[in-house]
Scaffold this motif. Structure first.
Motif, PDB file in Angstrom:
ATOM      1  N   ALA A   1       0.832  -1.206   0.000  1.00  0.00           N
ATOM      2  CA  ALA A   1       0.000   0.000   0.000  1.00  0.00           C
ATOM      3  C   ALA A   1       0.869   1.259   0.000  1.00  0.00           C
ATOM      4  O   ALA A   1       0.581   2.217  -0.723  1.00  0.00           O
ATOM      5  CB  ALA A   1      -0.946  -0.003   1.206  1.00  0.00           C
ATOM      6  N   ILE A   2       1.919   1.249   0.784  1.00  0.00           N
ATOM      7  CA  ILE A   2       2.826   2.403   0.820  1.00  0.00           C
ATOM      8  C   ILE A   2       3.504   2.570  -0.527  1.00  0.00           C
ATOM      9  O   ILE A   2       3.607   3.680  -1.046  1.00  0.00           O
ATOM     10  CB  ILE A   2       3.854   2.264   1.959  1.00  0.00           C
ATOM     11  CG1 ILE A   2       3.157   2.379   3.312  1.00  0.00           C
ATOM     12  CG2 ILE A   2       4.957   3.301   1.828  1.00  0.00           C
ATOM     13  CD1 ILE A   2       4.029   2.020   4.490  1.00  0.00           C
ATOM     14  N   ASN A   3       3.973   1.467  -1.097  1.00  0.00           N
ATOM     15  CA  ASN A   3       4.643   1.541  -2.398  1.00  0.00           C
ATOM     16  C   ASN A   3       3.706   2.067  -3.484  1.00  0.00           C
ATOM     17  O   ASN A   3       4.145   2.803  -4.374  1.00  0.00           O
ATOM     18  CB  ASN A   3       5.203   0.178  -2.808  1.00  0.00           C
ATOM     19  CG  ASN A   3       6.428  -0.179  -2.015  1.00  0.00           C
ATOM     20  OD1 ASN A   3       7.119   0.686  -1.488  1.00  0.00           O
ATOM     21  ND2 ASN A   3       6.710  -1.465  -1.916  1.00  0.00           N
ATOM     22  N   SER A   4       2.436   1.717  -3.443  1.00  0.00           N
ATOM     23  CA  SER A   4       1.509   2.202  -4.464  1.00  0.00           C
ATOM     24  C   SER A   4       1.265   3.704  -4.315  1.00  0.00           C
ATOM     25  O   SER A   4       0.989   4.383  -5.282  1.00  0.00           O
ATOM     26  CB  SER A   4       0.189   1.438  -4.414  1.00  0.00           C
ATOM     27  OG  SER A   4      -0.576   1.798  -3.283  1.00  0.00           O
ATOM     28  N   LYS A   5       1.374   4.225  -3.105  1.00  0.00           N
ATOM     29  CA  LYS A   5       1.208   5.664  -2.867  1.00  0.00           C
ATOM     30  C   LYS A   5       2.423   6.448  -3.337  1.00  0.00           C
ATOM     31  O   LYS A   5       2.300   7.572  -3.778  1.00  0.00           O
ATOM     32  CB  LYS A   5       0.989   5.953  -1.375  1.00  0.00           C
ATOM     33  CG  LYS A   5      -0.228   5.324  -0.785  1.00  0.00           C
ATOM     34  CD  LYS A   5      -1.483   6.019  -1.203  1.00  0.00           C
ATOM     35  CE  LYS A   5      -2.668   5.400  -0.523  1.00  0.00           C
ATOM     36  NZ  LYS A   5      -3.914   5.771  -1.119  1.00  0.00           N
ATOM     37  N   VAL A   6       3.611   5.823  -3.252  1.00  0.00           N
ATOM     38  CA  VAL A   6       4.858   6.476  -3.637  1.00  0.00           C
ATOM     39  C   VAL A   6       5.044   6.450  -5.150  1.00  0.00           C
ATOM     40  O   VAL A   6       5.560   7.394  -5.742  1.00  0.00           O
ATOM     41  CB  VAL A   6       6.063   5.800  -2.933  1.00  0.00           C
ATOM     42  CG1 VAL A   6       7.374   6.371  -3.437  1.00  0.00           C
ATOM     43  CG2 VAL A   6       5.945   5.964  -1.431  1.00  0.00           C
ATOM     44  N   SER A   7       4.612   5.368  -5.794  1.00  0.00           N
ATOM     45  CA  SER A   7       4.817   5.200  -7.238  1.00  0.00           C
ATOM     46  C   SER A   7       4.029   6.172  -8.057  1.00  0.00           C
ATOM     47  O   SER A   7       3.062   6.712  -7.734  1.00  0.00           O
ATOM     48  CB  SER A   7       4.427   3.788  -7.649  1.00  0.00           C
ATOM     49  OG  SER A   7       5.169   2.850  -6.930  1.00  0.00           O
TER      50      SER A   7
END
Length: 86
Positions: A80-86
């Protein structure tokens, strides 16, 4: 309140952004499930301290090969964090 109790940090609601509510198998309790409401924090750098029932505290990254992550982190929080950063 819970963050203050667990890791000794007082936060204000305006510094938090909810990224999700996740359910996963408990890492250390067979046949149990954990449910977590997860937030990101947008504020000054802070250093958490072990408090309450916390036995160990460390910073982890999903790409650390020598660290076994709890299912909640590996399967839900980090993605979830990675999808927000990408």
């Amino acid at each position: 309140r819970e963050v203050k109790e667990e890791i000794g940090i007082g936060l204000e609601a305006k510094q938090l952004t909810q990224i999700g509510v996740f359910e996963a198998p408990a890492a250390n309790e067979a046949k149990h499930t954990v449910v977590a409401t997860v937030f990101t924090y947008d504020g000054d750098t802070i250093e958490p301290q072990m408090a309450a029932e916390i036995a160990e505290l460390s910073w982890v990254s999903p790409d650390q090969p020598d660290v076994v992550l709890a299912p909640l982190l590996a399967d839900f929080v980090f993605p979830a964090i990675n999808s927000k950063v990408s």
